[in-house]
Design a protein around this motif. Structure first.
Motif, short mmCIF file in Angstrom:
data_model
loop_
_atom_site.label_atom_id
_atom_site.label_comp_id
_atom_site.label_asym_id
_atom_site.label_seq_id
_atom_site.Cartn_x
_atom_site.Cartn_y
_atom_site.Cartn_z
N TRP A 1 -39.62 -22.38 -1.65
CA TRP A 1 -39.46 -22.03 -0.23
C TRP A 1 -40.40 -20.92 0.22
CZ3 TRP A 1 -33.63 -21.04 -1.34
CH2 TRP A 1 -33.46 -19.84 -2.01
N GLY A 2 -41.37 -20.58 -0.66
CA GLY A 2 -42.44 -19.68 -0.25
C GLY A 2 -41.94 -18.35 0.25
N SER A 3 -42.42 -17.96 1.43
CA SER A 3 -42.08 -16.66 2.00
C SER A 3 -40.70 -16.65 2.65
CB SER A 3 -43.12 -16.27 3.05
OG SER A 3 -43.10 -17.19 4.12
N GLY A 4 -40.17 -17.83 2.96
CA GLY A 4 -38.88 -17.92 3.65
C GLY A 4 -38.98 -17.83 5.16
N TYR A 5 -40.20 -17.69 5.68
CA TYR A 5 -40.39 -17.59 7.13
C TYR A 5 -40.33 -18.97 7.78
CZ TYR A 5 -41.67 -12.65 7.43
OH TYR A 5 -41.64 -11.28 7.41
N PRO A 6 -39.87 -19.05 9.03
CA PRO A 6 -39.82 -20.34 9.73
C PRO A 6 -41.19 -21.00 9.87
CG PRO A 6 -38.48 -18.72 10.88
CD PRO A 6 -39.24 -17.97 9.82
N SER A 7 -42.25 -20.20 9.88
CA SER A 7 -43.59 -20.75 10.02
C SER A 7 -44.19 -21.20 8.69
CB SER A 7 -44.52 -19.73 10.68
OG SER A 7 -44.53 -18.53 9.93
N ASP A 8 -43.46 -21.01 7.61
CA ASP A 8 -43.92 -21.43 6.28
C ASP A 8 -43.44 -22.86 6.02
OD1 ASP A 8 -44.42 -21.82 3.54
OD2 ASP A 8 -44.06 -19.71 3.07
N ALA A 9 -44.37 -23.80 5.89
CA ALA A 9 -44.01 -25.21 5.72
C ALA A 9 -43.13 -25.43 4.50
CB ALA A 9 -45.28 -26.06 5.62
N ARG A 10 -43.30 -24.61 3.46
CA ARG A 10 -42.48 -24.77 2.25
C ARG A 10 -41.01 -24.47 2.54
NH1 ARG A 10 -46.12 -20.80 -1.33
NH2 ARG A 10 -45.96 -19.74 0.69
N ALA A 11 -40.77 -23.44 3.35
CA ALA A 11 -39.39 -23.08 3.68
C ALA A 11 -38.72 -24.20 4.49
CB ALA A 11 -39.36 -21.77 4.46
N ILE A 12 -39.42 -24.73 5.48
CA ILE A 12 -38.85 -25.78 6.32
C ILE A 12 -38.63 -27.06 5.52
CG2 ILE A 12 -39.23 -27.21 8.37
CD1 ILE A 12 -38.58 -24.23 8.89
N ALA A 13 -39.57 -27.39 4.64
CA ALA A 13 -39.42 -28.58 3.80
C ALA A 13 -38.19 -28.45 2.89
CB ALA A 13 -40.68 -28.80 2.97
N TRP A 14 -38.01 -27.25 2.33
CA TRP A 14 -36.86 -27.05 1.44
C TRP A 14 -35.54 -27.16 2.23
CZ3 TRP A 14 -32.65 -23.95 1.07
CH2 TRP A 14 -31.95 -23.98 -0.14
N LEU A 15 -35.49 -26.54 3.40
CA LEU A 15 -34.28 -26.62 4.23
C LEU A 15 -33.96 -28.07 4.60
CD1 LEU A 15 -34.92 -23.56 6.58
CD2 LEU A 15 -32.99 -23.80 5.00
N THR A 16 -34.98 -28.83 4.92
CA THR A 16 -34.78 -30.23 5.29
C THR A 16 -34.23 -31.05 4.13
OG1 THR A 16 -36.61 -30.07 6.87
CG2 THR A 16 -35.94 -32.28 6.21
N GLN A 17 -34.74 -30.80 2.94
CA GLN A 17 -34.36 -31.58 1.77
C GLN A 17 -33.02 -31.18 1.17
OE1 GLN A 17 -37.70 -30.98 -0.83
NE2 GLN A 17 -39.16 -31.89 0.63
N HIS A 18 -32.54 -29.98 1.49
CA HIS A 18 -31.33 -29.47 0.82
C HIS A 18 -30.20 -29.18 1.80
CE1 HIS A 18 -34.45 -28.79 -2.23
NE2 HIS A 18 -33.46 -28.82 -3.12
N MET A 19 -30.15 -29.90 2.90
CA MET A 19 -29.09 -29.69 3.88
C MET A 19 -27.83 -30.45 3.48
SD MET A 19 -29.00 -30.61 7.96
CE MET A 19 -30.58 -29.85 8.25
N ASP A 20 -26.74 -29.72 3.31
CA ASP A 20 -25.45 -30.35 3.02
C ASP A 20 -24.86 -30.86 4.34
OD1 ASP A 20 -23.03 -30.40 0.86
OD2 ASP A 20 -22.25 -29.95 2.87
N PRO A 21 -24.31 -32.10 4.37
CA PRO A 21 -23.81 -32.64 5.63
C PRO A 21 -22.63 -31.88 6.22
CG PRO A 21 -23.23 -34.06 3.78
CD PRO A 21 -24.21 -33.07 3.26
#
Length: 345
Positions: free
Chosen positions: A250-270
Motif C-alpha cells: 500500500w506504499g505511502s498510504g496516501y489517496p494519490s498513491d495508486a498502490r494504496a487505492i489498489a490495495w483498498l479496492t482488492q481488500h474491501m470486506d462487504p
C-alpha cells in the motif's frame, strides 16, 4: 472528511513510502497498533539533561501522516540542550525534514538516536503520540460536535509538551510546525506555556533542526506501524505473488498513491470495509464504500426521529391489560422480558 491536500508527485510518494527494512524504534508498540489503539511513548531523559535539570533545552514538535487514508498520524517531539541545537543536529548529523530525507537515512538516524552510547542518545530526549486511524475517524465522525483533525493534532501536541515539563525538563524555547494560522496557534500555546519562548512557523521542519529531528521520530514510528498493519493481512499461507511488505502493498498510504487505492479496492470486506488501519472519515473511503455495489448496506434508525424513540413508561402496562390474553404481544416490548404492571410501583 479528510483535510484538503495537494496530490503527491512521484518523488513525494517515494519519500513517504516506508523503508524496506525500517528500524523498529522503542516507540513502536505492536499490540496497541494491532488493536487500533492510540498511545504515547517517552524516551528516558538523556544523561546530559538528567545530570543537571537546570540545563536550558530547546524542543521541537512535528507530525507524520496527516493526509494518508491508511495508518496512524504520529506526532514526534525532541528536546536537547540549547547549546547543542544546531551543532549536533544540523552540522554533525544533518537532520532535515523527514519528507526530504531518504527512507533509509531517516531510519538510520532514528536507530542512532535510540542506541546507547551515541552522542544523540546521551543528548536528546524524544517522545511520540500515535493517533490511530480508528480514533482519528471516531473523533471526526462524532454525530454531535465532530472532533476535527486540527483540534486532535493541537491536543496531542500540547499533551506531549506538558508531559516533558512534568518530568522536570527546563524547556526554554519551543519550535512547532504550524496547524492552521501561525499567529492563532502561537498565541494559544503562549497562554498555556507563558514562561517559554515559542515559535510557530510554516515549514518549521526545514528551518529548525529540533523540529527536523522530531519529524524523523514521527515518520520512522509511522513507517513501522504501516509495516505491522500490513502484516496482519499478509499471514502465513499468503499467495507467493502477494506483496511481502507494506511498501510494496500500500506504499505511502496516501489517496494519490495508486498502490494504496489498489490495495483498498482488492481488500474491501462487504460488511465491514476494512480494519483498524483505515480512516473511515476520509472521503476516499466513503466514496469507495458508496460505489461498491456488492457491499451490504444497512439502514440505521434516526436517533432524532420521534417516531423511533421510546420512553421508559412505554414499557409499563396496566394489570387489566396483562390479563387480556387476546392482546397481541409487541416483539420489541417483550424482547428483554415481560413488562411489569404499574401497580407494583
Amino acid at each position: 472528511m479528510e483535510p484538503a491536500l495537494e496530490d503527491l508527485d512521484v518523488n513525494d510518494v517515494d519519500q513517504e513510502t516506508p523503508a524496506e527494512d525500517v528500524f523498529i524504534a522503542p516507540s513502536f508498540h505492536e499490540a496497541k497498533i494491532s488493536a487500533g489503539a492510540s498511545y504515547t511513548h517517552h524516551s528516558p531523559i538523556p544523561i546530559l539533561v538528567e545530570n543537571d535539570l537546570s540545563t536550558e533545552c530547546v524542543l521541537g514538535v512535528d507530525e507524520a501522516g496527516r493526509g494518508p487514508v491508511l495508518g496512524p498520524m504520529v506526532y514526534g517531539l525532541l528536546y536537547l540542550p540549547l547549546k547543542l541545537h544546531r551543532s549536533l543536529l544540523a552540522e554533525t548529523h544533518h537532520f532535515d525534514d523527514s519528507k526530504v530525507l531518504k527512507p533509509k537515512v531517516r531510519s538510520d538516524l532514528m536507530q542512532t538516536l535510540c542506541t546507547a552510547g551515541t552522542d544523540l542518545y546521551e543528548s536528546c530526549g524524544w517522545a511520540t503520540r500515535v493517533m490511530s486511524a480508528r480514533d482519528i475517524s471516531s473523533g471526526m465522525l462524532k454525530p454531535f460536535g465532530p472532533y476535527n483533525l486540527n483540534a486532535q493534532a493541537m491536543d496531542a501536541t500540547i499533551e506531549l509538551i506538558k508531559e516533558v515539563f512534568a518530568q522536570g525538563v527546563n524547556v526554554k524555547e519551543i519550535f512547532i510546525d504550524t496547524i492552521g494560522k501561525e499567529e492563532v496557534y502561537q498565541k494559544k500555546l503562549e497562554r498555556i506555556f507563558p514562561t517559554t519562548k515559542i515559535t510557530v512557523a510554516k515549514k518549521a521542519d526545514s528551518k529548525f533542526p529540533c523540529v527536523s529531528a522530531a519529524s524523523v521520530c514521527a515518520k520512522v514510528t509511522r513507517d513501522a506501524a504501516l509495516e505491522v498493519g500490513y502484516q496482519t493481512y499478509h499471514l502465513p499461507g499468503a499467495r507467493a505473488e502477494d506483496p511481502k511488505t507494506s511498501a510494496d502493498a500500500w506504499g505511502s498510504g496516501y489517496p494519490s498513491d495508486a498502490r494504496a487505492i489498489a490495495w483498498l479496492t482488492q481488500h474491501m470486506d462487504p460488511m465491514f470495509g476494512w480494519g483498524n488501519e483505515s480512516r473511515f472519515s476520509w472521503r476516499t473511503i466513503k466514496d469507495m464504500l458508496d460505489a461498491n455495489e456488492s457491499g451490504i448496506k444497512i439502514e440505521w434508525p434516526d436517533v432524532n426521529d420521534d417516531q423511533q424513540a421510546r420512553r421508559m413508561t412505554d414499557f409499563y402496562i396496566t394489570a387489566s391489560a396483562m390479563e387480556d390474553d387476546d392482546e397481541p404481544e409487541d416483539e420489541l416490548t417483550t424482547w428483554y422480558g415481560k413488562p411489569v404492571p404499574s401497580s407494583v410501583f
